[in-house]
Design an enzyme around this catalytic site. Sequence first.
Site, PDB file in Angstrom:
ATOM      1  CG  ASP A 174      -1.814   1.156   1.338  1.00 21.67           C
ATOM      2  OD1 ASP A 174      -2.447   1.500   0.331  1.00 21.67           O
ATOM      3  OD2 ASP A 174      -1.881   1.758   2.429  1.00 21.67           O
ATOM      4  CG  ASP A 210      -1.215   7.777   0.718  1.00 23.35           C
ATOM      5  OD1 ASP A 210      -0.110   8.242   0.387  1.00 23.35           O
ATOM      6  OD2 ASP A 210      -2.253   7.942   0.049  1.00 23.35           O
TER       7      ASP A 210
END
Length: 176
Positions: A11, A13
């Site tokens: 992922d 952020d």
Amino acid sequence: MTTRRPALFLDRDGVLNVDRGYVSRVEDFEWIEGAIDCVANFKRRGWFVFVVTNQSGIARGLYTEEDMQTLHAHMAEELEKAGTAIDHFYYAPWHEAGEIARYRRESIDRKPGPGMLLQAMADFPVNREQSFLIGDKQTDMEAARAAGVGAFLFTGGNLATFAEWALASFEDGVRG
């Protein structure tokens, strides 16, 4: 015949960069401690490394796809300077409550849907059984499970250290 290789799905952020809420500008971007080392360590092992990121800020009209592409290019340049790379950035700009009509829809690509991971496995010769995702939200874990890969929840600290622990756990049969 192309040899299938494991993949590390990351992922963005909260995993690769500090999550300041809808990070879209280079000046707001800050790497998580150990993020570049994490990418480099897995690339040295011969793994694919992919970014899989929901980017609903595009649908919400907070920034454009071009803004996001500029930020991803900055990340790629920083990684290149460190002698490493992300194989591909996958992103889902969709949100069913988006302000921008062309992005206002549900999509299997938006986590918890597995679409981005499945697309990476269609685009590259990924060994699904040897692959896992590191994310910071339950939706990341759900997407990984739906795609048939392992999943590990990152809650902060040094990403390279966490990824090494996740790999050892995964190799010991823990799927996250």
